[in-house]
Design a protein around this motif. Structure first.
Motif, PDB file in Angstrom:
ATOM      1  N   SER A 242       0.761  -1.105  -0.053  1.00 50.64           N
ATOM      2  CA  SER A 242      -0.066   0.060  -0.043  1.00 50.64           C
ATOM      3  C   SER A 242       0.916   1.430   0.043  1.00 50.64           C
ATOM      4  CB  SER A 242      -1.195   0.122   1.089  1.00 50.64           C
ATOM      5  OG  SER A 242       0.005  -0.062   2.316  1.00 50.64           O
ATOM      6  N   VAL A 243       0.536   2.311  -0.563  1.00 49.26           N
ATOM      7  CA  VAL A 243       1.262   3.539  -0.934  1.00 49.26           C
ATOM      8  C   VAL A 243       0.024   4.461  -0.679  1.00 49.26           C
ATOM      9  CG1 VAL A 243       2.910   2.609  -2.251  1.00 49.26           C
ATOM     10  CG2 VAL A 243       0.952   3.471  -3.194  1.00 49.26           C
ATOM     11  N   THR A 244       0.645   5.821  -0.097  1.00 51.25           N
ATOM     12  CA  THR A 244      -0.068   7.006  -0.297  1.00 51.25           C
ATOM     13  C   THR A 244       0.128   8.032  -1.305  1.00 51.25           C
ATOM     14  OG1 THR A 244       1.467   8.085   1.253  1.00 51.25           O
ATOM     15  CG2 THR A 244      -0.448   6.778   2.436  1.00 51.25           C
ATOM     16  N   VAL A 245      -0.784   8.729  -1.551  1.00 51.30           N
ATOM     17  CA  VAL A 245      -0.394   9.769  -2.640  1.00 51.30           C
ATOM     18  C   VAL A 245      -0.841  11.188  -2.154  1.00 51.30           C
ATOM     19  CG1 VAL A 245      -0.775   8.070  -4.383  1.00 51.30           C
ATOM     20  CG2 VAL A 245      -2.928   9.484  -3.500  1.00 51.30           C
ATOM     21  N   GLY A 246      -0.440  11.998  -2.878  1.00 53.08           N
ATOM     22  CA  GLY A 246      -0.637  13.581  -2.332  1.00 53.08           C
ATOM     23  C   GLY A 246      -0.179  14.019  -0.819  1.00 53.08           C
ATOM     24  N   LYS A 247      -0.372  14.998  -0.463  1.00 48.18           N
ATOM     25  CA  LYS A 247       0.131  15.688   0.563  1.00 48.18           C
ATOM     26  C   LYS A 247      -0.897  15.048   1.849  1.00 48.18           C
ATOM     27  CE  LYS A 247       1.750  20.016  -1.113  1.00 48.18           C
ATOM     28  NZ  LYS A 247       1.775  21.289  -1.412  1.00 48.18           N
ATOM     29  N   PRO A 248      -0.229  14.971   3.013  1.00 49.83           N
ATOM     30  CA  PRO A 248      -1.052  14.475   4.210  1.00 49.83           C
ATOM     31  C   PRO A 248      -2.377  15.519   4.574  1.00 49.83           C
ATOM     32  CG  PRO A 248       1.103  14.439   4.552  1.00 49.83           C
ATOM     33  CD  PRO A 248       1.102  15.136   3.206  1.00 49.83           C
ATOM     34  N   VAL A 249      -3.393  14.878   4.784  1.00 51.66           N
ATOM     35  CA  VAL A 249      -4.568  15.857   5.474  1.00 51.66           C
ATOM     36  C   VAL A 249      -4.414  16.328   6.585  1.00 51.66           C
ATOM     37  CG1 VAL A 249      -6.831  15.815   5.856  1.00 51.66           C
ATOM     38  CG2 VAL A 249      -6.128  14.275   4.137  1.00 51.66           C
ATOM     39  N   LYS A 250      -3.973  17.767   6.686  1.00 55.46           N
ATOM     40  CA  LYS A 250      -3.822  18.585   7.792  1.00 55.46           C
ATOM     41  C   LYS A 250      -5.173  18.746   8.909  1.00 55.46           C
ATOM     42  CE  LYS A 250       0.436  19.289   6.390  1.00 55.46           C
ATOM     43  NZ  LYS A 250       1.638  19.236   7.220  1.00 55.46           N
ATOM     44  N   THR A 251      -4.661  19.353  10.046  1.00 54.21           N
ATOM     45  CA  THR A 251      -5.762  19.306  11.068  1.00 54.21           C
ATOM     46  C   THR A 251      -6.922  20.519  10.439  1.00 54.21           C
ATOM     47  OG1 THR A 251      -4.061  19.338  12.661  1.00 54.21           O
ATOM     48  CG2 THR A 251      -6.139  20.245  13.328  1.00 54.21           C
TER      49      THR A 251
ATOM     50  N   SER B 258       3.864   9.314  -1.654  1.00 56.51           N
ATOM     51  CA  SER B 258       4.379  10.579  -0.604  1.00 56.51           C
ATOM     52  C   SER B 258       4.371   9.612   0.459  1.00 56.51           C
ATOM     53  CB  SER B 258       3.308  11.514  -0.502  1.00 56.51           C
ATOM     54  OG  SER B 258       1.921  10.914   0.002  1.00 56.51           O
ATOM     55  N   LYS B 259       5.425  10.199   1.277  1.00 57.04           N
ATOM     56  CA  LYS B 259       5.946   9.227   2.530  1.00 57.04           C
ATOM     57  C   LYS B 259       4.788  10.000   3.506  1.00 57.04           C
ATOM     58  CE  LYS B 259       8.715   6.013   2.155  1.00 57.04           C
ATOM     59  NZ  LYS B 259       8.171   4.630   2.588  1.00 57.04           N
TER      60      LYS B 259
END
Length: 153
Positions: A19-28, A138-139
């Motif tokens: 599994s991999v993530t894409v895009g920027k992390p969702v922020k607060t 993205s990491k």
């Protein structure tokens, strides 16, 4: 939808989906906006509560308590000890503890038949899509500590 890539393990040469993530992390602030949209609470109020949540949880866990958030799961500390054990029970003391980790157990409930468990953070509608090997991923941001990233096998 969730994404994966085909990865060959060096240790055994076999292929696995990773599994991999894409895009920027969702922020607060994005989470606060979404919560405000689906509730009667303002974005500012939601944001303020989310910003204070980590400190409140840390205070409770520092008291030796677990923190269970309904619909999310349970958070608790574990001690990280030195690699060198001691031979006698009476020699075990707090000086052997070199750090702490936060552990998390997602909330779950049993399905209607009672035969399987459903984790609250795993969507019933998860749909896996293969990304090409050269696709940018993205990491996740690390919040201090060396927790496992969600894109590990």
């Amino acid at each position: 939808m969730a994404f994966f890539k085909k990865i060959q393990q060096k240790i055994n040469g076999l292929w696995y989906p990773k599994s991999v993530t894409v895009g920027k992390p969702v922020k607060t602030d994005e989470v606060a906006d979404r919560l405000a949209q689906i509730s009667t609470v303002s974005r500012a109020d939601t944001y303020a509560v989310l910003k204070d949540l980590a400190g409140v949880m840390a205070d409770y866990m520092a008291q030796g308590r677990t923190v269970k958030l309904d619909g999310l799961g349970t958070f608790y500390y574990t001690a990280v000890a030195t690699k060198q054990g001691v031979e006698k029970k009476e020699d075990v003391n707090a000086s052997l503890i070199t750090g702490a980790r936060v552990r998390f157990i997602p909330e779950f409930h049993r399905s209607g038949s009672g035969r399987s468990m459903v984790r609250s953070l795993i969507s019933d509608n998860i749909f896996w899509v293969e990304l090409p090997a050269d696709a940018k991923t993205s990491k996740p941001e690390q919040g201090g500590g060396d927790s496992e990233s969600p894109d590990e096998i």
